[in-house]
Design a protein around this motif. Structure first.
Motif, short mmCIF file in Angstrom:
data_model
loop_
_atom_site.label_atom_id
_atom_site.label_comp_id
_atom_site.label_asym_id
_atom_site.label_seq_id
_atom_site.Cartn_x
_atom_site.Cartn_y
_atom_site.Cartn_z
N GLY A 165 0.79 -1.21 0.00
CA GLY A 165 0.00 0.00 0.00
C GLY A 165 0.83 1.27 0.00
N SER A 166 2.10 1.18 0.44
CA SER A 166 2.94 2.37 0.48
C SER A 166 4.03 2.35 -0.59
N ASN A 167 4.41 1.16 -1.07
CA ASN A 167 5.40 1.06 -2.14
C ASN A 167 5.43 -0.37 -2.67
N SER A 168 6.22 -0.57 -3.70
CA SER A 168 6.49 -1.90 -4.24
C SER A 168 7.99 -2.11 -4.19
N VAL A 169 8.42 -3.28 -3.68
CA VAL A 169 9.84 -3.51 -3.45
C VAL A 169 10.32 -4.72 -4.26
N VAL A 170 11.43 -4.52 -4.98
CA VAL A 170 12.09 -5.58 -5.73
C VAL A 170 13.40 -5.92 -5.02
N ASN A 171 13.61 -7.20 -4.73
CA ASN A 171 14.89 -7.61 -4.14
C ASN A 171 15.54 -8.68 -5.00
N PHE A 172 16.81 -8.92 -4.77
CA PHE A 172 17.58 -9.87 -5.57
C PHE A 172 17.93 -11.13 -4.78
N ASN A 173 17.21 -11.38 -3.69
CA ASN A 173 17.53 -12.52 -2.84
C ASN A 173 17.32 -13.87 -3.52
N GLU A 174 16.50 -13.90 -4.59
CA GLU A 174 16.24 -15.15 -5.29
C GLU A 174 17.01 -15.26 -6.61
N SER A 175 18.00 -14.41 -6.79
CA SER A 175 18.72 -14.39 -8.07
C SER A 175 19.92 -15.31 -8.13
N ASN A 176 20.22 -16.02 -7.03
CA ASN A 176 21.32 -16.99 -7.06
C ASN A 176 20.84 -18.31 -7.66
N VAL A 177 20.51 -18.28 -8.94
CA VAL A 177 20.03 -19.46 -9.64
C VAL A 177 20.92 -19.71 -10.85
N LEU A 178 21.00 -20.97 -11.23
CA LEU A 178 21.83 -21.33 -12.38
C LEU A 178 21.21 -20.87 -13.68
N GLN A 179 19.87 -20.96 -13.76
CA GLN A 179 19.16 -20.54 -14.95
C GLN A 179 17.97 -19.66 -14.57
N ALA A 188 26.10 -14.16 -0.82
CA ALA A 188 24.80 -13.51 -0.63
C ALA A 188 24.28 -12.94 -1.96
N ALA A 189 23.02 -12.55 -1.95
CA ALA A 189 22.39 -12.00 -3.15
C ALA A 189 21.56 -10.78 -2.78
N ASN A 190 22.16 -9.90 -2.00
CA ASN A 190 21.40 -8.76 -1.46
C ASN A 190 22.07 -7.43 -1.78
N GLU A 191 22.67 -7.34 -2.97
CA GLU A 191 23.42 -6.13 -3.30
C GLU A 191 22.54 -4.88 -3.39
N ALA A 192 21.28 -5.05 -3.78
CA ALA A 192 20.44 -3.87 -4.01
C ALA A 192 18.98 -4.22 -3.83
N THR A 193 18.19 -3.21 -3.54
CA THR A 193 16.73 -3.31 -3.57
C THR A 193 16.20 -2.10 -4.34
N LEU A 194 15.08 -2.31 -5.02
CA LEU A 194 14.43 -1.25 -5.78
C LEU A 194 13.08 -0.96 -5.14
N THR A 195 12.74 0.30 -5.05
CA THR A 195 11.47 0.70 -4.45
C THR A 195 10.71 1.62 -5.40
N PHE A 196 9.47 1.25 -5.69
CA PHE A 196 8.63 2.04 -6.59
C PHE A 196 7.46 2.65 -5.82
N ILE A 197 7.24 3.94 -6.05
CA ILE A 197 6.08 4.62 -5.48
C ILE A 197 5.43 5.40 -6.62
#
Length: 417
Positions: free
Chosen positions: A139-153, A398-407
Motif C-alpha cells: 500500500g505504500s510502495n512496491s519492493v524488488v529484491n535480488f535474494n532469489e537471483s542466485n540461480v543457475l538458470q 549472498a544475493a542482497n546487493e540492491a533493492t528497488l522501491t517504486f512509489i
C-alpha cells in the motif's frame, strides 16, 4: 489501401510470463532484435603440382545458430493500482503500488512464478515457493529484491513483438516470437534533462514469425495480442523527471575503522548510470551435419555497478571532501562500505519515484572531469554483504546487493484496463 511497410513507432512488446499471464510493456525508440548464424569456412592450402597452378577453392557451411539478441528501452513508470480484480489490472486485492515494467525486473531478479495478490502479505512475483519473494506489492510502495537471483538458470518467457498499425486486417500486422528469452542487462541512465528510462537487453533461443497463429489463446489470427496485465500504460502522471533525483551517501562509523571518511556526503547529480548484469552465457550442441540451435543458458557472476557525476564542490561534506577522504582511506582500507540511495524523481517517499538502495557500495577514488565547470565522476560497485550498518562484512555468497522501491500515483487514465 494501407501501406505494406511497418513503422518503428507502432511496435508493441508483450511478455508471456507463464502461458496465462501476458504483460504489455510499452517500449521506446531503439527496438532491435536479430539472430546470426555461426559459419565455418574451409580453405585449401597446398603446394602447386606443376609449379604454376594451385587449387584455391573455399567451402562454407552453417554450423549453428547464435542465440537471438534483443534490446529495447522503457520508461520507469510506477503507479498505484486503481482497478482491482478487473481485466488488465495489475492487482487482485487492493490499491497497491506497481510499475508498468515490473515484469522485467521480476525476470531479471530470478522470479519463476507470478500470482496477482489476493492478500496484503502475498508476494506478486516469487521463486520456487511463494515464500521466495522477488517483488512485494504494498500500500505504500512496491519492493524488488535480488535474494532469489542466485540461480543457475533464469525463467525463460516468450517475447512477442507486434509490428503494424494494430488494425484487424492480418496483412497489416506481423508478429515475431522470441522463444525462451532471458534478460541479461538492465541499465538506468541519469539524464537530468530527461525522463527516467531503463535500457534492457537479453537473449533467446530462436526468432520465429507467428503471424496468423491462434495458439496460445492470446494470439489472434489478425496479428494482435490480448494482454492480461496492462494497467497504467496509458497514464500520463506516472513518468519520472530525472532533474528531481537525489543521492544519499552515508556511512556508519563502525564500518570505517580508521575514521577516514565522514558519516554522510551530499552529492548533486549532473548525470550518472546504474547497470545490472546477469552475465548470461549460452550452451550450443555441436553435432556434425546439422544446424545446431542454442540449447540453454546459465548465469554468470551477478554485477551491479555504476557511476555518479557531479560538480567539484568545496563545501564541507560535498564532492571535494569525498575525493580527499577516499584518497586518504585507500591507503588503509581494502574495502569501503557506503550506504548509497539514489531516488529518481525526488526525495525518498516522493511520487512518482524509483529508489535504488545499495547498502554496501564500494566507491572508487573519484576522477576529475576538466570542463568549463570542473566535474567529478564517482564509480561504485554493489557488494553482497552480511549484517546491517555498523556490522557490514563481505559475503560473496549472498544475493542482497540492491533493492528497488517504486512509489506511484493512481493513473489518471486507466483505459488500458
Amino acid at each position: 489501401m494501407e501501406s505494406p511497410l511497418f513503422l518503428q513507432r507502432e511496435a508493441k512488446l508483450y511478455i508471456d510470463f507463464d502461458g496465462t499471464s501476458v504483460f504489455e510493456v510499452p517500449i521506446l525508440e531503439g527496438l532491435a532484435f536479430s539472430q546470426a548464424t555461426n559459419v565455418n569456412e574451409v580453405n585449401l592450402a597446398e603446394a602447386s603440382p606443376d609449379g604454376t597452378t594451385s587449387r584455391r577453392g573455399t567451402a562454407r557451411f552453417t554450423d549453428s545458430l547464435a542465440p537471438a539478441e534483443f534490446s529495447f528501452s522503457t520508461y520507469v513508470r510506477p503507479f498505484k493500482s486503481a482497478v482491482v480484480d478487473a481485466v488488465g489490472s495489475a492487482d487482485r486485492q487492493t490499491a497497491q503500488h506497481h510499475a508498468v515494467e515490473e515484469v522485467l525486473w521480476a525476470l531479471f531478479a530470478g522470479a519463476k512464478n507470478y500470482r496477482a495478490t489476493t492478500s496484503s502479505v502475498d508476494p506478486l512475483f516469487y521463486g520456487a515457493a511463494e515464500t521466495d519473494v522477488v517483488i512485494t506489492a504494498g500500500g505504500s510502495n512496491s519492493v524488488v529484491n535480488f535474494n532469489e537471483s542466485n540461480v543457475l538458470q533464469m525463467h525463460t518467457p516468450d517475447l512477442y513483438i507486434v509490428l503494424g498499425s494494430g488494425s484487424s486486417t492480418a496483412a497489416n500486422n506481423m508478429v515475431y516470437k522470441i522463444e525462451s528469452a532471458v534478460l541479461n542487462e538492465a541499465s538506468i541512465d541519469f539524464d537530468i534533462d530527461g525522463i527516467a528510462t531503463c535500457n534492457w537487453s537479453g537473449f533467446g533461443t530462436i526468432i520465429t514469425d507467428v503471424t496468423g497463429e491462434t495458439s496460445p489463446s492470446f494470439l489472434a489470427a489478425n496479428g494482435t495480442v490480448t494482454p492480461t496485465v496492462n494497467e497504467g500504460i496509458f497514464g500520463s502522471n506516472n513518468f519520472i523527471q530525472n532533474r528531481l533525483s537525489t543521492v544519499a551517501l552515508t556511512q556508519n562509523t563502525a564500518d570505517d575503522p580508521n575514521t577516514n571518511t565522514l558519516d554522510s556526503y551530499t552529492l548533486t547529480l549532473t548525470g550518472g548510470n546504474i547497470t545490472f548484469s546477469n552475465n548470461i552465457e549460452y550452451v550450443t550442441p555441436s553435432t556434425m551435419g546439422v544446424v545446431n540451435q542454442p540449447l540453454g543458458h546459465y548465469t554468470g557472476a551477478r554485477s551491479i555497478s555504476g557511476s555518479l557525476s557531479c560538480y567539484l564542490d568545496g563545501t564541507t561534506a560535498r564532492s571535494a571532501d569525498l575525493f580527499e577522504d577516499l584518497m586518504e582511506s585507500s591507503t588503509y582500507d581494502a574495502v569501503n562500505f557506503f550506504n548509497l540511495v539514489v531516488t529518481l524523481g525526488g526525495a525518498a517517499g516522493s511520487s512518482p519515484s524509483m529508489g535504488v538502495t545499495i547498502p554496501a557500495a564500494h566507491l572508487e577514488i573519484p576522477t576529475h572531469n576538466v570542463e568549463e565547470v570542473i566535474g567529478m565522476e564517482v564509480n561504485f560497485h554493489a557488494l553482497p554483504h552480511s549484517g546491517s550498518a555498523g556490522t557490514l562484512g563481505q559475503s560473496i555468497t549472498a544475493a542482497n546487493e540492491a533493492t528497488l522501491t517504486f512509489i506511484g500515483p493512481v493513473p489518471d487514465n486507466n483505459i488500458g484496463v
